[in-house]
Design a protein around this motif. Structure first.
Motif, PDB file in Angstrom:
ATOM      1  N   VAL A 459     180.410  58.610  43.209  1.00 61.61           N
ATOM      2  CA  VAL A 459     180.051  59.935  44.049  1.00 61.61           C
ATOM      3  C   VAL A 459     181.193  60.518  44.894  1.00 61.61           C
ATOM      4  N   TRP A 460     181.762  59.509  45.411  1.00 60.12           N
ATOM      5  CA  TRP A 460     182.801  60.039  46.303  1.00 60.12           C
ATOM      6  C   TRP A 460     183.949  60.836  45.525  1.00 60.12           C
ATOM      7  N   PHE A 461     184.492  60.125  44.598  1.00 60.70           N
ATOM      8  CA  PHE A 461     185.375  60.833  43.546  1.00 60.70           C
ATOM      9  C   PHE A 461     185.109  61.930  43.025  1.00 60.70           C
ATOM     10  N   GLY A 462     183.607  62.088  42.722  1.00 62.08           N
ATOM     11  CA  GLY A 462     183.362  63.480  42.336  1.00 62.08           C
ATOM     12  C   GLY A 462     183.162  64.518  43.265  1.00 62.08           C
ATOM     13  N   LEU A 463     183.024  64.063  44.586  1.00 56.08           N
ATOM     14  CA  LEU A 463     182.960  64.993  45.503  1.00 56.08           C
ATOM     15  C   LEU A 463     184.520  65.739  45.866  1.00 56.08           C
ATOM     16  N   VAL A 464     185.205  64.581  45.999  1.00 60.28           N
ATOM     17  CA  VAL A 464     186.809  64.824  46.041  1.00 60.28           C
ATOM     18  C   VAL A 464     187.326  65.923  44.889  1.00 60.28           C
ATOM     19  N   MET A 465     186.898  65.518  43.611  1.00 60.13           N
ATOM     20  CA  MET A 465     187.368  66.486  42.366  1.00 60.13           C
ATOM     21  C   MET A 465     186.807  67.696  42.547  1.00 60.13           C
ATOM     22  N   ALA A 466     185.485  67.865  42.849  1.00 61.38           N
ATOM     23  CA  ALA A 466     184.776  69.015  43.262  1.00 61.38           C
ATOM     24  C   ALA A 466     185.655  70.027  43.967  1.00 61.38           C
ATOM     25  N   GLY A 467     185.851  69.393  45.186  1.00 61.54           N
ATOM     26  CA  GLY A 467     186.799  70.220  46.086  1.00 61.54           C
ATOM     27  C   GLY A 467     187.942  70.834  45.552  1.00 61.54           C
ATOM     28  N   LEU A 468     188.747  69.913  44.892  1.00 64.40           N
ATOM     29  CA  LEU A 468     190.077  70.505  43.973  1.00 64.40           C
ATOM     30  C   LEU A 468     189.657  71.531  43.306  1.00 64.40           C
ATOM     31  N   VAL A 469     188.486  71.375  42.204  1.00 65.96           N
ATOM     32  CA  VAL A 469     188.094  72.636  41.383  1.00 65.96           C
ATOM     33  C   VAL A 469     187.903  73.756  42.105  1.00 65.96           C
ATOM     34  N   LEU A 470     187.308  73.709  43.227  1.00 72.14           N
ATOM     35  CA  LEU A 470     186.990  74.756  44.048  1.00 72.14           C
ATOM     36  C   LEU A 470     188.136  75.579  44.589  1.00 72.14           C
ATOM     37  N   ARG A 471     189.027  74.626  44.952  1.00 68.75           N
ATOM     38  CA  ARG A 471     190.160  75.301  45.379  1.00 68.75           C
ATOM     39  C   ARG A 471     190.942  75.954  44.318  1.00 68.75           C
ATOM     40  N   ILE A 472     191.117  75.429  43.314  1.00 70.90           N
ATOM     41  CA  ILE A 472     191.934  75.910  42.069  1.00 70.90           C
ATOM     42  C   ILE A 472     191.163  77.462  41.830  1.00 70.90           C
ATOM     43  N   LYS A 473     189.949  77.274  41.643  1.00 74.00           N
ATOM     44  CA  LYS A 473     189.174  78.538  41.193  1.00 74.00           C
ATOM     45  C   LYS A 473     189.274  79.524  42.410  1.00 74.00           C
TER      46      LYS A 473
END
Length: 682
Positions: A459-473
């Motif tokens: 769950v934690w890793f998913g939240l962190v990766m989601a933040g990276l994806v949002l930033r790239i988008k």
């Protein structure tokens, strides 16, 4: 360059807090800052070099068991030890603090042009004041702070090069980065993987093609490791297989990258799942088949050990499964790039000279420095690489050694250890570890189940990766955020170098670069999550409030921890190191030659006696050869060893000591938790 207001305040805060450490009573400093014997390997060798006794812990056996740049810096510092043993230690504290401070400022400048400056400030404060990071980077007296400074400077300069139009780039830009890579390499020699990945960035920066090289390099290596260890399994005291693995990596990776290039897998446009799958299958089958044939031939002539033939088939299957998502990920990260759609062969003919000249400008200082270093080591020490690394690889082949075991599971192979606090990725999963410990405390100390902990980590890793994806988008993958890719790739290569071999006794200061990756990922993920706020004005307000609040908390918590350890809590007792040396001096006559597993602190503080390192980490290559061949006792007999001092469980019951010292030891007295033995020669 002019300092900003933040940088001035930051410098004042960091120095003010740590002045208390520099001038703290030495008993507190020794018991709470210099908590590893390994630091004193450096200190005593630097002292001996400055006093003309050569690169040696004991003044008898020459040794190169250290990273050279930190040693070079320490030599003038420990020339003062002839006047005062404690003054150089205080200077080391100051040097480490200043280096961490400098890396924090460079980190701030690196991020300030990529994210909101307040978030960049928060990252710098976190890097310097967060207590677990402070313990692993600034404290201990090891090369960690220097390594962090050199690595941060290297990625900062590389990002600046990527921001410059390729038409404006000159050879001096690449030469400068090459010189900085030399400093990073010699601050820690396993930064050779970072030097490699940065080199790929520089050579293939056009159209971000380096992303494809790094993706296929990492995923291809993972496929080979998985194929090998899924078939061979754990534990693996199978030295014949190790040479096969190295050969498989050497040939397999070369074939995968070369064939992937000519099969069109470096194109920046996704061609549809069917076409991409066909190309991936072709690359995997041909590269796996060729490497399998070569391995079979090498095995037939006895050049490598045996290997299960199923490994080759598993490599083909796993390469297919991994290269397809690797290809999709690389296309996404590279973004939309104008492509002339020329054939790979034509692309090679058009760009080979340019690629070569770009690589040569960067590699010239690195290659020259590395060759000189290895030749000098071969001349002075009889081996081109540090003996300490060779010793730790050898330990892993001994079943009953006390220093640990090689990686024993597939998660451990990639740095996910059972104890996440000792993992290279400890910082990335620190919130999960902290939560797990808190929940365990609430359940009468019972540890969380593996399933629940794995779920929390996911769950934690998913939240962190989601933040990276949002930033790239939101703002795409800019040049500075892009530097996570070569840094992360180098970290993975470093981990697999250690865990894929017999290397044991991994130490916390090995993972500075991995902590830097965690800090950068956290920062950009946080920036991505702030981007979901509806208006830019509101986003900025909340970001500033959040960052300022956390910065104040970090300075208070981190600063108070330092002050509490070195100012408020007085240590009235004599430091353990000094008490041990005092007792040893009382039970041995002047002029004694004393063998110890370890022995760095004892060698530094003891008077009129010689301490010889028995584990081999800071002893001669000749001694290591004697140990490995079972003739260590002969070597110690020639040294006229008088005593052995160490923990009885280690000296009497663990390899290599129980067979090296068999029939030579006569117990004399127990001192603290150690035992003093008389060494009796025949």
């Amino acid at each position: 360059m002019k300092l900003s207001r933040f940088e001035v305040v930051f410098i004042i805060l960091v120095i003010a807090v740590h002045l208390a450490v520099i001038f703290t009573p030495m008993n507190s400093l020794l018991d709470r800052w210099f908590t590893t014997d390994d630091a004193f390997y450096y200190f005593q060798v630097a002292r001996n070099i400055s006093e003309g006794r050569g690169s040696s812990l004991d003044g008898i056996n020459p040794s190169n068991g250290y990273h050279p740049l930190w040693m070079i810096i320490l030599i003038p510092v420990f020339s003062l030890a002839r006047f005062d043993l404690f003054l150089p230690l205080r200077l080391v504290v100051g040097l480490s603090v200043l280096m961490t401070l400098a890396s924090g400022i460079i980190l701030f400048r690196f991020l300030a042009k990529s994210i909101h400056p307040t978030l960049a400030m928060l990252t710098a404060v976190f890097w310097v004041f967060f207590p677990p990071l402070h313990r692993s980077i600034t404290q201990l007296g090891m090369e960690s702070a220097l390594n962090a400074l050199c690595v941060v400077a290297l990625i900062y300069q590389t990002a600046r090069l990527l921001e410059k139009p390729i038409s404006q780039e000159v050879w001096r830009d690449r030469l400068l980065i090459g010189v900085m890579a030399v400093f990073a390499l010699f601050s820690r020699l396993d930064n050779v993987f970072l030097v490699l990945t940065v080199g790929l960035v520089i050579v293939f920066r056009n159209k971000r093609k380096f992303i494809f090289w790094l993706c296929y390099l990492i995923f291809g290596l993972i496929a080979i490791f998985l194929a090998f260890f899924v078939r061979v399994g754990f534990p693996r005291f199978l030295t014949d297989f190790q040479s096969t693995l190295y050969a498989m990596i050497g040939f397999g990776l070369a074939f995968k990258l070369m064939i992937a290039f000519f099969a069109g897998l470096f194109e920046t446009e996704w061609m549809g799942i069917r076409k991409e799958l066909r190309r991936v299958i072709l690359v995997s089958a041909v590269s796996g088949g060729l490497s399998g044939l070569i391995l079979l031939g090498l095995n037939t002539i006895g050049f490598i050990g045996g290997f299960p033939r199923l490994v080759v088939l598993l490599d083909i299957l796993l390469s297919t499964l991994l290269f397809l998502p690797a290809r999709r990920l690389a296309v996404w990260l590279a973004g939309t790039q104008p492509d002339d759609q020329v054939s790979p062969l034509r692309e090679l003919s058009q760009n080979f000279i340019r690629w070569f000249s770009r690589g040569a400008g960067y590699a010239l200082p690195v290659g020259l420095a590395l060759v000189v270093y290895m030749l000098l080591n071969l001349h002075w020490f009889g081996t081109p690489t540090p003996v300490s690394g060779q010793v730790k690889h050898w330990w892993g082949t001994i079943p009953d050694v006390v220093y640990g075991r090689p990686a024993n599971s597939l998660p451990a192979l990639f740095g996910i250890f059972e104890n996440t606090g000792q993992s290279p990725w400890w910082l990335l999963f620190f919130p999960v570890s902290f939560l797990a410990e808190s929940l365990s405390d609430g359940t009468m100390g019972q540890p969380l189940g593996a399933f629940l902990k794995s779920g929390l980590m996911s769950v934690w890793f998913g939240l962190v990766m989601a933040g990276l994806v949002l930033r790239i988008k939101r703002v795409s993958l800019d040049s500075r955020m892009m530097m996570i890719i070569p840094l992360l790739s180098a970290c993975l290569l470093q981990i697999m170098y250690y865990t894929g071999s017999y290397y044991v006794n991994l130490r916390p200061w090995y993972w500075v670069n991995h902590s830097l990756v965690g800090v950068l990922i956290f920062t950009y993920s946080l920036d991505g999550w702030f981007s979901i706020l509806p208006s830019s004005e509101r986003r900025t307000q909340w970001m500033i409030r959040f960052a300022n609040l956390v910065m104040v908390g970090l300075v208070l918590v981190g600063g108070m921890r330092v002050l509490d350890s070195y100012v408020f809590k007085k240590n009235e007792n004599q430091a353990y190191y000094l008490r041990e040396v005092e007792l040893l001096e009382q039970h041995t006559p002047p002029g004694s030659v004393i063998g110890m597993p370890g022995g760095g602190t004892t060698a530094y503080f003891i008077h009129d006696r010689t301490v010889v390192n028995l584990d081999g980490l800071i002893n001669s290559y000749d001694y290591f050869q004697h140990l490995r061949s079972g003739r260590g006792r002969e070597y110690l007999d020639q040294l006229d060893l008088d005593y052995v001092f160490g923990h009885p469980g280690m000296v009497e019951d663990s390899a290599p000591y129980y067979f090296t010292l068999a029939g030579r030891l006569q117990p004399q007295v127990d001192l603290l938790e150690f035992r003093l033995y008389r060494y009796s020669r025949p």
